[in-house]
Design an enzyme around this catalytic site. Structure first.
Site, PDB file in Angstrom:
ATOM      1  N   ALA A  74      48.502  35.615 -37.902  1.00  0.00           N
ATOM      2  CA  ALA A  74      48.749  36.112 -36.556  1.00  0.00           C
ATOM      3  C   ALA A  74      49.444  37.464 -36.700  1.00  0.00           C
ATOM      4  O   ALA A  74      50.112  37.718 -37.710  1.00  0.00           O
ATOM      5  CB  ALA A  74      49.622  35.121 -35.801  1.00  0.00           C
TER       6      ALA A  74
ATOM      7  N   GLU B  51      54.642  30.992 -42.780  1.00  0.00           N
ATOM      8  CA  GLU B  51      55.421  31.103 -41.536  1.00  0.00           C
ATOM      9  C   GLU B  51      56.910  30.858 -41.704  1.00  0.00           C
ATOM     10  O   GLU B  51      57.720  31.519 -41.055  1.00  0.00           O
ATOM     11  CB  GLU B  51      54.865  30.132 -40.472  1.00  0.00           C
ATOM     12  CG  GLU B  51      53.579  30.587 -39.821  1.00  0.00           C
ATOM     13  CD  GLU B  51      52.335  30.152 -40.584  1.00  0.00           C
ATOM     14  OE1 GLU B  51      52.455  29.748 -41.758  1.00  0.00           O
ATOM     15  OE2 GLU B  51      51.248  30.209 -39.989  1.00  0.00           O
TER      16      GLU B  51
ATOM     17  N   GLU C 216      44.836  28.773 -40.931  1.00  0.00           N
ATOM     18  CA  GLU C 216      44.603  27.790 -39.854  1.00  0.00           C
ATOM     19  C   GLU C 216      43.206  27.957 -39.255  1.00  0.00           C
ATOM     20  O   GLU C 216      42.527  26.973 -38.954  1.00  0.00           O
ATOM     21  CB  GLU C 216      45.678  27.954 -38.772  1.00  0.00           C
ATOM     22  CG  GLU C 216      47.064  27.567 -39.282  1.00  0.00           C
ATOM     23  CD  GLU C 216      48.172  27.979 -38.326  1.00  0.00           C
ATOM     24  OE1 GLU C 216      48.330  29.191 -38.080  1.00  0.00           O
ATOM     25  OE2 GLU C 216      48.875  27.097 -37.816  1.00  0.00           O
TER      26      GLU C 216
ATOM     27  N   GLY D 141      47.945  32.140 -39.588  1.00  0.00           N
ATOM     28  CA  GLY D 141      46.866  31.897 -38.619  1.00  0.00           C
ATOM     29  C   GLY D 141      45.481  32.034 -39.249  1.00  0.00           C
ATOM     30  O   GLY D 141      44.524  31.414 -38.778  1.00  0.00           O
TER      31      GLY D 141
HETATM   32  N1  DAK Z   1      50.290  41.031 -38.798  1.00  0.00           N
HETATM   33  C1  DAK Z   1      50.289  42.365 -38.534  1.00  0.00           C
HETATM   34  N2  DAK Z   1      49.964  43.294 -39.424  1.00  0.00           N
HETATM   35  C2  DAK Z   1      49.641  42.892 -40.669  1.00  0.00           C
HETATM   36  C3  DAK Z   1      49.627  41.525 -41.038  1.00  0.00           C
HETATM   37  C4  DAK Z   1      49.974  40.585 -40.033  1.00  0.00           C
HETATM   38  N3  DAK Z   1      49.961  39.263 -40.224  1.00  0.00           N
HETATM   39  N4  DAK Z   1      49.289  41.447 -42.323  1.00  0.00           N
HETATM   40  C5  DAK Z   1      49.078  42.697 -42.746  1.00  0.00           C
HETATM   41  N5  DAK Z   1      49.283  43.566 -41.763  1.00  0.00           N
HETATM   42  C6  DAK Z   1      49.183  45.034 -41.805  1.00  0.00           C
HETATM   43  C7  DAK Z   1      50.347  45.642 -42.571  1.00  0.00           C
HETATM   44  O1  DAK Z   1      51.466  45.768 -41.734  1.00  0.00           O
HETATM   45  C8  DAK Z   1      49.776  46.980 -42.963  1.00  0.00           C
HETATM   46  O2  DAK Z   1      49.792  47.844 -41.868  1.00  0.00           O
HETATM   47  P1  DAK Z   1      50.226  49.397 -42.001  1.00  0.00           P
HETATM   48  O3  DAK Z   1      51.593  49.374 -42.584  1.00  0.00           O
HETATM   49  O4  DAK Z   1      49.198  49.983 -42.957  1.00  0.00           O
HETATM   50  O5  DAK Z   1      50.163  49.949 -40.602  1.00  0.00           O
HETATM   51  C9  DAK Z   1      48.308  46.656 -43.246  1.00  0.00           C
HETATM   52  O6  DAK Z   1      48.051  45.412 -42.578  1.00  0.00           O
HETATM   53  C10 DAK Z   1      48.035  46.460 -44.732  1.00  0.00           C
HETATM   54  O7  DAK Z   1      48.949  45.511 -45.217  1.00  0.00           O
HETATM   55  P2  DAK Z   1      49.844  45.766 -46.539  1.00  0.00           P
HETATM   56  O8  DAK Z   1      50.080  47.215 -46.747  1.00  0.00           O
HETATM   57  O9  DAK Z   1      51.018  44.877 -46.443  1.00  0.00           O
HETATM   58  O10 DAK Z   1      48.838  45.251 -47.665  1.00  0.00           O
HETATM   59  P3  DAK Z   1      49.202  44.591 -49.072  1.00  0.00           P
HETATM   60  O11 DAK Z   1      47.934  44.460 -49.803  1.00  0.00           O
HETATM   61  O12 DAK Z   1      50.348  45.315 -49.717  1.00  0.00           O
HETATM   62  O13 DAK Z   1      49.748  43.121 -48.706  1.00  0.00           O
HETATM   63  C11 DAK Z   1      49.624  40.972 -47.549  1.00  0.00           C
HETATM   64  C12 DAK Z   1      48.844  42.207 -48.108  1.00  0.00           C
HETATM   65  C13 DAK Z   1      48.636  40.101 -46.810  1.00  0.00           C
HETATM   66  C14 DAK Z   1      50.221  40.190 -48.739  1.00  0.00           C
HETATM   67  C15 DAK Z   1      50.779  41.477 -46.642  1.00  0.00           C
HETATM   68  O14 DAK Z   1      50.214  42.381 -45.667  1.00  0.00           O
HETATM   69  C16 DAK Z   1      51.426  40.369 -45.910  1.00  0.00           C
HETATM   70  O15 DAK Z   1      52.283  39.660 -46.468  1.00  0.00           O
HETATM   71  N6  DAK Z   1      51.081  40.214 -44.620  1.00  0.00           N
HETATM   72  C17 DAK Z   1      51.676  39.192 -43.782  1.00  0.00           C
HETATM   73  C18 DAK Z   1      51.105  37.864 -44.145  1.00  0.00           C
HETATM   74  C19 DAK Z   1      51.729  36.774 -43.333  1.00  0.00           C
HETATM   75  O16 DAK Z   1      52.937  36.535 -43.378  1.00  0.00           O
HETATM   76  N7  DAK Z   1      50.860  36.116 -42.575  1.00  0.00           N
HETATM   77  C20 DAK Z   1      51.302  35.049 -41.723  1.00  0.00           C
HETATM   78  C21 DAK Z   1      51.618  35.661 -40.415  1.00  0.00           C
HETATM   79  S1  DAK Z   1      52.489  34.513 -39.441  1.00  0.00           S
HETATM   80  C22 DAK Z   1      52.957  30.543 -33.445  1.00  0.00           C
HETATM   81  C23 DAK Z   1      51.686  31.016 -33.419  1.00  0.00           C
HETATM   82  C24 DAK Z   1      51.111  31.452 -34.564  1.00  0.00           C
HETATM   83  C25 DAK Z   1      51.797  31.445 -35.732  1.00  0.00           C
HETATM   84  C26 DAK Z   1      53.061  30.973 -35.776  1.00  0.00           C
HETATM   85  C27 DAK Z   1      53.659  30.501 -34.656  1.00  0.00           C
HETATM   86  N8  DAK Z   1      53.568  30.122 -32.249  1.00  0.00           N
HETATM   87  C28 DAK Z   1      53.212  30.819 -31.042  1.00  0.00           C
HETATM   88  C29 DAK Z   1      54.662  29.214 -32.266  1.00  0.00           C
HETATM   89  C30 DAK Z   1      51.182  32.007 -36.885  1.00  0.00           C
HETATM   90  C31 DAK Z   1      51.933  32.790 -37.674  1.00  0.00           C
HETATM   91  C32 DAK Z   1      51.334  33.615 -38.684  1.00  0.00           C
HETATM   92  O17 DAK Z   1      50.159  33.673 -38.922  1.00  0.00           O
END
Ligand code: DAK
Length: 260
Positions: free
Chosen positions: A66, A134, A114, A111
């Protein structure tokens, strides 16, 4: 509907949807979720499409979760709306009449994992990475992750992945049953299309009923599930597909299914 974040491609009876926000690694915001819901609602009514492939545009990511920049300032009511949207999408995919293959071409985190879990089959490229990070962001998964992960892999493994936020490679995901196949990245598209074509060549009503029987049956005890299967099996004998499939076998020819 014109989509800002999706690429939709039809090749005969197979429709491929690619989430197309590569700059944000295909992260899901409300616009992407709304477009996916619209696209899958349309596919549910599209009798020409027999199999759907869901993937991410670019070579690095299926969906990196997400959108954290969108989520970070949500209040509880907005977070609830966001979760309902995401859960609505994953339920729509899970209950879509057609099989949905997730072609996981890189990160499937949060997400994204999921979303992949709501598909019927997960084919992972060798560079795929799966995880539920998360808790590192101070939240629980909100698009069904705590529920579908525990149903796909063991309860203990699901808790380990949820508590530690560990990210698994494709091979490890295969070993625990989170991925169903692992293929070289360059072969992911052709592998999924071949799998889809194999499914397309079979009886469409039977495929649809298999999906329903597995999904519904897993929510029941075995006695009720077997009884449900018997009903679904008997229903097949009201279809042209059953007549065609069995007559084709007896006549030693290839079946030509109508999907009726
Ligand atoms: N959201 C927004 N932007 C993201 C992103 C994300 N999840 N993942 C990557 N990006 C963006 C980065 O910010 C970056 O943007 P710029 O800085 O270039 O503007 C671009 O994509 C490239 O990412 P990186 O530069 O970080 O690329 P790397 O290869 O170095 O790293 C990575 C890739 C996937 C390891 C890293 O980007 C990363 O850790 N991303 C976050 C992964 C993550 O934590 N995903 C889970 C998100 S939380 C809920 C509803 C839904 C959810 C929870 C609760 N409720 C309403 C209760 C779900 C939650 C999630 O999914």
């Amino acid at each position: 509907m014109e989509y800002n974040n999706l690429l939709v491609e039809k090749e005969g009876a197979v429709t491929t949807i690619a989430i197309n926000r590569p700059k944000a690694l295909n992260a899901l915001n409300t616009e992407v979720l709304a477009e996916l819901i619209d696209a899958f609602q349309a596919l549910a009514k599209d009798s020409e499409t027999r199999v759907v492939i869901l993937t991410g545009a670019g070579e690095k990511s299926f969906v990196a979760g997400a959108d954290i920049t969108y989520m970070k300032d949500l209040n509880p009511l907005e977070a609830r709306e966001f979760a309902i949207l995401g859960q609505g999408l994953t339920s729509l995919i899970e209950n879509l009449p057609q099989p949905v293959i997730a072609a996981v071409n890189g990160f499937a985190l949060g997400g994204g994992c999921e979303l992949a879990m709501s598909c019927d089959i997960r084919v992972a490229a060798e560079n795929a990475k799966f995880g539920q990070p998360e808790v590192g962001l101070g939240v629980v998964p909100g698009f069904g992750g705590t529920q579908r992960l525990a149903r796909l892999v063991s309860k203990g493994k699901a808790k380990e992945l949820l508590f530690t936020a560990d990210v698994l490679g494709a091979q490890e995901a295969l070993e625990i049953g989170l991925a169903d196949r692992v293929v070289p990245a360059a072969e992911l598209k052709s592998f999924c299309l071949n799998m889809a074509q194999k499914i397309v060549s079979k009886g469409p009503v039977a495929i649809r009923l298999c999906k329903v029987a597995v999904n519904k049956g897993l929510e029941m005890d075995l006695t009720n599930a077997l009884s449900y299967e018997a009903e679904v099996f008997s229903l097949c004998f009201a279809t042209e597909d059953q007549k065609e499939g069995m007559n084709a076998f007896v006549e030693k020819r290839k079946a030509d299914f109508s999907g009726k």
